[in-house]
Design a protein around this motif. Sequence first.
Motif, PDB file in Angstrom:
ATOM      1  N   GLU A 227       0.857  -1.191   0.000  1.00 44.61           N
ATOM      2  CA  GLU A 227       0.000   0.000   0.000  1.00 44.61           C
ATOM      3  C   GLU A 227       0.884   1.229   0.000  1.00 44.61           C
ATOM      4  N   THR A 232       2.490  -3.732   3.925  1.00 41.69           N
ATOM      5  CA  THR A 232       1.719  -3.581   5.166  1.00 41.69           C
ATOM      6  C   THR A 232       1.380  -4.915   5.807  1.00 41.69           C
ATOM      7  N   THR A 246      -4.615  -3.703   7.961  1.00 39.97           N
ATOM      8  CA  THR A 246      -5.027  -2.339   7.604  1.00 39.97           C
ATOM      9  C   THR A 246      -6.477  -2.349   7.131  1.00 39.97           C
TER      10      THR A 246
END
Lengths: 258, 284
Positions: A227, A232, A246
């Motif tokens: 990302e 992530t 996330t």
Amino acid sequence: MTDAARPPHPASARRASADAASAHPALHADVVVARGEARIAAAFDVAPGHPLAVIGPNGAGKSSVLAAIAGLVPLEAGRVRIGARSIDGLPPERRRIGVVFQDYVLFPHLTVRDNVAFAARMRGGRAPARTTADPWLERYGLTSLAGRYPAELSGGQAQRVALARALAADPEVLLLDEPMSALDVEVRAEMRAELATHVREFGGATVLVTHSPADAAALADSVLVLEAGEVTQRGTLDELRAAPATPYVERMLAASAD
Amino acid sequence: MAESTTRTPTARPWTPSGTAPGRLAWPVAVVAGVALAVLVLPVAALVVRAPWADLPELLARESVLQALVLSFSTATVATAACLVLGVPLAALLARAANWPTLPRRVLRAAVTVPLVLPPVVGGIALLLLLGRRGPIGRVLEEWFGVTVPFTTGAVVLAQVFVALPFLVFAVEGALRSADRRTELAAATLGASRWQVFRFVTLPLVAPGIAAGAVLSFTRALGEFGATITFAGSLPGVTRTLPIASYLAMQSDPDEAIALALLLLAVSVIVLLGLRDRWLPGVRA
């Protein structure tokens, strides 16, 4: 087509002599790429036979990571190794990395046969190149299309040609950039299963860029979430579901649940 | 799937209702017919009025053969010069797509001007640059004893001046429409830089180069204004087919027509050769 009916894998004769582990080295990538103002950084290892899907929103830099591994964009920092072989100083033509590009990017002026024979032809001669290409054409069900030009192919056929062209070069690593995005929705599931079979047969380290969890589930063992230029999360799809790191991961998995 | 890129067929362009396809209002048809006549009748007249019986004798004349040989040799040299000079310029122009606006436009204008300039103006400009008192002409004469105007070399220069933009734009178009990713794909398949050029880039732009060369050749062959201004009309030296044809019209119209037929024949051959492959607008 059942497996029994298929002609043998064109590379199997060569591979049979080597032991499985040395025939398929792992990919170790630690890349930092500049794209305009932004920087994209990703570090990961991919074991042979365990394809990795790089997944993320549009513009996250997924394709840039692949291009950096293939040597098509310069590295800002980091290194890329195949097994023990350091390749980040090599030009793309000497890396032995096969790439299936988004939209496939077949050579429009060459027939299907000459597209598949391209790598062999670069190594020497038109005649041996054709002999090399024929088993690949047979394997991918392209024999009847051998004389056609890319403009005369359906999306699924073009994907087969792109994969055969890349694998006929005998690469150690295979990179696939959004391989399903150029396909019509109706044929996507079928082509996804077919592609998964071919990737399994290739057996080497494979990295796939996609924004679809369905592609990742069918084609890859684990997932790397990218990302805005940063990794992530990494894990299997189940691990991602159990603990999405996330909001993007959560949304993506929720959207694909149906 | 949330982000699947569905490819729905785009809607057909809106067509005004009331006009059946394939039918024109009659005034439009009449005007179109007149326009067609303007284009076709002069050429037809040339073919009809040609002294066919005397043609072998007319074409065998010393003056005709001289002009023919001169025209074909100068146009061939000019085309070769256009290729050597024009392909790199086309590459520069294609690359300039990423430049800032001002230099990009200046470059494009510099290539376009000879295309829209009356050839006589080009001839005068060449004379001012390369004539005895011109900035370059004077240097050439004083230092090397070379005089350019009114030589066969001047004919070639005039032809290059008017023909070069045709080649540059044809090749530039081909370069811009070639997908650069095919070159990257070739590299991942083991092609060296030279092999990428030889097996991918060149074949992809070859039709553009060929079309540009043919257009340049025909433009050079037909060059009149810049040539007569800058190179004059010396028989065997600078008197090309169009100039010979123009001059013969005043003394021996039959010879002029024979020369004109020669030029027409070349144009027709070129048109048939190019057809729909390289000139999408001219499907024969």
